[in-house]
Design a protein around this motif. Structure first.
Motif, PDB file in Angstrom:
ATOM      1  N   VAL A 197     -10.055  15.081  -9.288  1.00 48.82           N
ATOM      2  CA  VAL A 197      -8.723  14.540  -9.017  1.00 48.82           C
ATOM      3  C   VAL A 197      -8.856  13.378  -8.043  1.00 48.82           C
ATOM      4  O   VAL A 197      -9.307  13.562  -6.901  1.00 48.82           O
ATOM      5  CB  VAL A 197      -7.791  15.609  -8.429  1.00 48.82           C
ATOM      6  CG1 VAL A 197      -6.429  14.998  -8.110  1.00 48.82           C
ATOM      7  CG2 VAL A 197      -7.642  16.778  -9.398  1.00 48.82           C
ATOM      8  N   GLU A 198      -8.448  12.183  -8.493  1.00 44.46           N
ATOM      9  CA  GLU A 198      -8.525  10.997  -7.653  1.00 44.46           C
ATOM     10  C   GLU A 198      -7.249  10.807  -6.836  1.00 44.46           C
ATOM     11  O   GLU A 198      -6.174  11.258  -7.227  1.00 44.46           O
ATOM     12  CB  GLU A 198      -8.731   9.728  -8.493  1.00 44.46           C
ATOM     13  CG  GLU A 198      -9.956   9.710  -9.372  1.00 44.46           C
ATOM     14  CD  GLU A 198      -9.642  10.042 -10.808  1.00 44.46           C
ATOM     15  OE1 GLU A 198     -10.397   9.611 -11.705  1.00 44.46           O
ATOM     16  OE2 GLU A 198      -8.646  10.765 -11.043  1.00 44.46           O
ATOM     17  N   SER A 199      -7.385  10.100  -5.741  1.00 45.17           N
ATOM     18  CA  SER A 199      -6.239   9.703  -4.933  1.00 45.17           C
ATOM     19  C   SER A 199      -6.604   8.447  -4.157  1.00 45.17           C
ATOM     20  O   SER A 199      -7.783   8.096  -4.056  1.00 45.17           O
ATOM     21  CB  SER A 199      -5.827  10.820  -3.977  1.00 45.17           C
ATOM     22  OG  SER A 199      -6.877  11.139  -3.087  1.00 45.17           O
ATOM     23  N   GLY A 200      -5.579   7.779  -3.628  1.00 42.72           N
ATOM     24  CA  GLY A 200      -5.824   6.635  -2.761  1.00 42.72           C
ATOM     25  C   GLY A 200      -5.546   5.273  -3.368  1.00 42.72           C
ATOM     26  O   GLY A 200      -5.655   4.260  -2.679  1.00 42.72           O
ATOM     27  N   GLY A 201      -5.191   5.238  -4.638  1.00 45.27           N
ATOM     28  CA  GLY A 201      -4.874   3.949  -5.242  1.00 45.27           C
ATOM     29  C   GLY A 201      -3.549   3.401  -4.714  1.00 45.27           C
ATOM     30  O   GLY A 201      -2.840   4.064  -3.965  1.00 45.27           O
ATOM     31  N   GLY A 202      -3.240   2.170  -5.104  1.00 45.64           N
ATOM     32  CA  GLY A 202      -1.986   1.574  -4.685  1.00 45.64           C
ATOM     33  C   GLY A 202      -1.974   0.081  -4.880  1.00 45.64           C
ATOM     34  O   GLY A 202      -2.872  -0.486  -5.516  1.00 45.64           O
ATOM     35  N   LEU A 203      -0.949  -0.543  -4.312  1.00 41.28           N
ATOM     36  CA  LEU A 203      -0.774  -1.988  -4.379  1.00 41.28           C
ATOM     37  C   LEU A 203      -1.048  -2.583  -3.006  1.00 41.28           C
ATOM     38  O   LEU A 203      -0.408  -2.197  -2.017  1.00 41.28           O
ATOM     39  CB  LEU A 203       0.659  -2.310  -4.815  1.00 41.28           C
ATOM     40  CG  LEU A 203       1.103  -3.782  -4.715  1.00 41.28           C
ATOM     41  CD1 LEU A 203       0.278  -4.645  -5.660  1.00 41.28           C
ATOM     42  CD2 LEU A 203       2.585  -3.901  -5.009  1.00 41.28           C
ATOM     43  N   VAL A 204      -2.030  -3.492  -2.957  1.00 37.98           N
ATOM     44  CA  VAL A 204      -2.362  -4.168  -1.704  1.00 37.98           C
ATOM     45  C   VAL A 204      -2.552  -5.656  -1.983  1.00 37.98           C
ATOM     46  O   VAL A 204      -2.627  -6.072  -3.141  1.00 37.98           O
ATOM     47  CB  VAL A 204      -3.628  -3.585  -1.051  1.00 37.98           C
ATOM     48  CG1 VAL A 204      -3.435  -2.119  -0.691  1.00 37.98           C
ATOM     49  CG2 VAL A 204      -4.845  -3.769  -1.949  1.00 37.98           C
ATOM     50  N   GLN A 205      -2.665  -6.414  -0.906  1.00 38.57           N
ATOM     51  CA  GLN A 205      -2.870  -7.851  -1.054  1.00 38.57           C
ATOM     52  C   GLN A 205      -4.356  -8.191  -1.072  1.00 38.57           C
ATOM     53  O   GLN A 205      -5.193  -7.416  -0.581  1.00 38.57           O
ATOM     54  CB  GLN A 205      -2.190  -8.585   0.092  1.00 38.57           C
ATOM     55  CG  GLN A 205      -0.671  -8.485   0.069  1.00 38.57           C
ATOM     56  CD  GLN A 205      -0.026  -9.315   1.152  1.00 38.57           C
ATOM     57  OE1 GLN A 205      -0.610  -9.589   2.193  1.00 38.57           O
ATOM     58  NE2 GLN A 205       1.212  -9.745   0.899  1.00 38.57           N
TER      59      GLN A 205
END
Length: 124
Positions: free
Chosen positions: A5-13
């Motif tokens: 199970v992955e986690s920690g992704g998102g939208l960054v600059q």
């Protein structure tokens, strides 16, 4: 098979950092070499980084060399991908992968288990 199970992704600059985590369960984590793949829209899945079962050796794709660090904590059954100086071309779904292997070096040629993926989006 091991479950991932992955986690920690998102939208960054662009230029920012992110740390992805992958928690494993169901089998002996230290029996597995681990890796991170990514798949951008319209492109094939590619290996970004891999780490041996004991953490003593790692492989990095050219695109990740010098910016990404893969690590693992066998006591926590978790593998990490620390990503720095992110670029828009790093935008992709990132997948955790496990291959039962005690090889010193591995590029996860024969993956036994995949995670569900986590989206990483880098804005310019």
């Amino acid at each position: 098979q091991v479950q991932l199970v992955e986690s920690g992704g998102g939208l960054v600059q662009a230029g920012d950092s992110l740390r992805l985590s992958c928690a494993a369960s169901g089998r002996t984590f230290s029996d597995y070499a681990m890796g991170w793949f990514r798949q951008a829209a319209g492109k094939e899945r590619e290996l970004v980084a891999a780490i041996s079962w004991n953490g003593n050796s790692a492989y990095y794709a050219d695109s990740a060399q010098g910016r990404f660090i893969i690590s693992r904590d066998n006591a926590k059954n978790t593998v990490y991908l620390q990503m720095s100086n992110l670029k828009p071309e790093d935008t992709a779904v990132y997948y955790c992968a496990a291959e039962r292997s005690f090889a010193t070096n591995t590029m996860l040629i024969s993956v036994d288990s995949w995670g569900q993926g986590t989206q990483v989006t880098i804005s310019s």
